[in-house]
Design a protein around this motif. Structure first.
Motif, PDB file in Angstrom:
ATOM      1  N   VAL A  95       4.777  39.822 -23.254  1.00 51.41           N
ATOM      2  CA  VAL A  95       4.094  40.560 -24.549  1.00 51.41           C
ATOM      3  C   VAL A  95       5.071  41.495 -25.138  1.00 51.41           C
ATOM      4  CG1 VAL A  95       2.341  41.998 -25.166  1.00 51.41           C
ATOM      5  CG2 VAL A  95       1.871  40.340 -23.649  1.00 51.41           C
ATOM      6  N   PRO A  96       5.674  42.389 -24.513  1.00 53.15           N
ATOM      7  CA  PRO A  96       6.640  43.264 -25.301  1.00 53.15           C
ATOM      8  C   PRO A  96       7.968  42.543 -25.696  1.00 53.15           C
ATOM      9  CG  PRO A  96       6.763  43.604 -22.840  1.00 53.15           C
ATOM     10  CD  PRO A  96       5.619  42.825 -23.089  1.00 53.15           C
ATOM     11  N   ARG A  97       8.075  41.452 -24.683  1.00 49.91           N
ATOM     12  CA  ARG A  97       9.384  40.401 -25.112  1.00 49.91           C
ATOM     13  C   ARG A  97       9.080  39.892 -26.552  1.00 49.91           C
ATOM     14  NH1 ARG A  97      10.465  37.486 -20.199  1.00 49.91           N
ATOM     15  NH2 ARG A  97       9.038  36.060 -20.954  1.00 49.91           N
ATOM     16  N   GLN A  98       8.105  39.135 -26.691  1.00 47.55           N
ATOM     17  CA  GLN A  98       7.729  38.315 -27.836  1.00 47.55           C
ATOM     18  C   GLN A  98       7.730  39.224 -29.201  1.00 47.55           C
ATOM     19  OE1 GLN A  98       3.757  36.564 -27.739  1.00 47.55           O
ATOM     20  NE2 GLN A  98       4.173  35.425 -29.782  1.00 47.55           N
ATOM     21  N   LYS A  99       7.009  40.442 -29.180  1.00 45.77           N
ATOM     22  CA  LYS A  99       6.898  41.388 -30.030  1.00 45.77           C
ATOM     23  C   LYS A  99       8.278  41.925 -30.616  1.00 45.77           C
ATOM     24  CE  LYS A  99       5.101  45.929 -31.437  1.00 45.77           C
ATOM     25  NZ  LYS A  99       4.470  47.236 -30.813  1.00 45.77           N
ATOM     26  N   ARG A 100       9.446  42.082 -29.684  1.00 45.57           N
ATOM     27  CA  ARG A 100      10.564  42.585 -29.992  1.00 45.57           C
ATOM     28  C   ARG A 100      11.388  41.395 -30.593  1.00 45.57           C
ATOM     29  NH1 ARG A 100      10.183  47.024 -30.785  1.00 45.57           N
ATOM     30  NH2 ARG A 100       9.946  47.866 -28.712  1.00 45.57           N
ATOM     31  N   TYR A 101      11.276  40.099 -30.176  1.00 41.93           N
ATOM     32  CA  TYR A 101      12.011  39.132 -30.517  1.00 41.93           C
ATOM     33  C   TYR A 101      11.653  38.830 -32.298  1.00 41.93           C
ATOM     34  CZ  TYR A 101      13.915  38.281 -25.962  1.00 41.93           C
ATOM     35  OH  TYR A 101      14.311  38.153 -24.656  1.00 41.93           O
TER      36      TYR A 101
END
Length: 315
Positions: free
Chosen positions: A258-264
């Protein structure tokens, strides 16, 4: 010793170096240098441009306008903020992983690891004591010193000390939390961003001859679509590009979906939006364009992969 120049003298000096004021007027440049930045900071980005090697303009920059310097410095500022967000995410993820490992380790009580680490690192103990002057750490240190449990200790140490603690744990139990060499690169990039150092002021600077691109990073890049071997090899020789790619690799390895997708998505918006707002400025600069295209392809791959993983998990 160089003489300090007034803003008017700085502009005249730039003009003698072949820097033009066509896209931005001299008055606008004066305002920018007086209120938003300063000469050394802005002029640093001229290293991304070539100089005439002969003729009446020998030694002057080719195709460089002050607007290009201003735009690069602004892009760099936004990039530093994004890097800091990613590094804060990484730092938190490492703390979570370390605390979890210690908590689940039957050979640890939460205190002994920290006690042994401090005994072996007197300098760290002094650094922690010095943090008492901070309102944000004072109460924790005052309450637990000298016997810090791991879940408190990680809150009062620096990022660099956290990495050393992870290495200490690995030496004791043989459990790898992070790759120490890769994290050194992330730490250096984090510190540069935190201290507002220029990051993209010299995209031609080569990776130190003593460094090699980590095997796992190379394999990670090989699995990405649309990136040729020659592009990978050429771009990874750049010190800046190498460090950014290592940061992305570490982030991709450590962070939850979840945080990975948001940051990408945030990185993608930055690359496809703010970075190319004045892309016409850099159309003739092959180094800037090449670096951008390489990093854009990596982020696009990461964004698409993160989206696909998120979609599958929701099904």
């Amino acid at each position: 010793m160089k003489r300090m120049l007034s803003i008017d003298e700085q502009i005249q000096h730039m003009k003698t170096k072949g820097i033009t004021f066509n896209e931005i007027t001299e008055d606008e440049a004066r305002t920018f240098l007086a209120k938003h930045s300063y000469y050394m900071k802005v002029a640093a980005y001229r290293e991304n441009y070539s100089k005439c090697q002969e003729g009446r303009r020998q030694g002057q920059y080719i195709g460089l306008d002050f607007a290009h310097l201003k735009e690069l410095s602004t892009i760099d500022m936004h990039l530093r903020y994004l890097i800091m967000k990613m590094c804060l995410d990484i730092e938190h993820a490492i703390k979570v992983r370390l605390v979890h490992l210690v908590t689940e380790n039957p050979g640890e009580d939460g205190y002994q690891l920290v006690k042994d680490f401090l005994c072996a690192n007197e300098k760290v103990r002094k650094q922690v004591e010095s943090h008492k002057s901070s309102y944000y750490c004072h109460d924790l240190i005052e309450k637990y010193e000298p016997d810090f449990p791991i879940w408190v200790f990680v809150e009062v140490i620096s990022f660099g000390t956290l990495l050393h603690l992870c290495h200490f744990y690995r030496n004791r139990y043989g459990v790898k939390i992070v790759d120490h060499k890769l994290m050194n690169t992330v730490r250096d990039l984090r510190n540069a961003a935190a201290h507002s150092n220029c990051l993209i002021n010299n995209l031609s600077r080569k990776l130190d001859a003593t460094k090699q691109v980590a095997y796992e990073v190379v394999q990670w890049l090989k699995n990405m679509g649309g990136i040729s071997k020659s592009s990978r090899n050429n771009n990874m020789r750049s010190a800046f590009t190498h460090d950014i790619v290592v940061l992305l690799y570490v982030y991709d390895s450590l962070m939850n979906p979840v945080p990975r997708q948001k940051r990408y998505e945030e990185l993608s918006d930055f690359l496809h939006g703010r970075v190319v707002r004045h892309k016409e400025y850099f159309a003739a600069n092959t180094k800037i364009c090449g670096t951008y295209e390489f990093l854009q392809k990596i982020v696009d791959n990461l964004t698409n992969n993160a989206y696909n993983i998120s979609t599958i998990e929701k099904q």
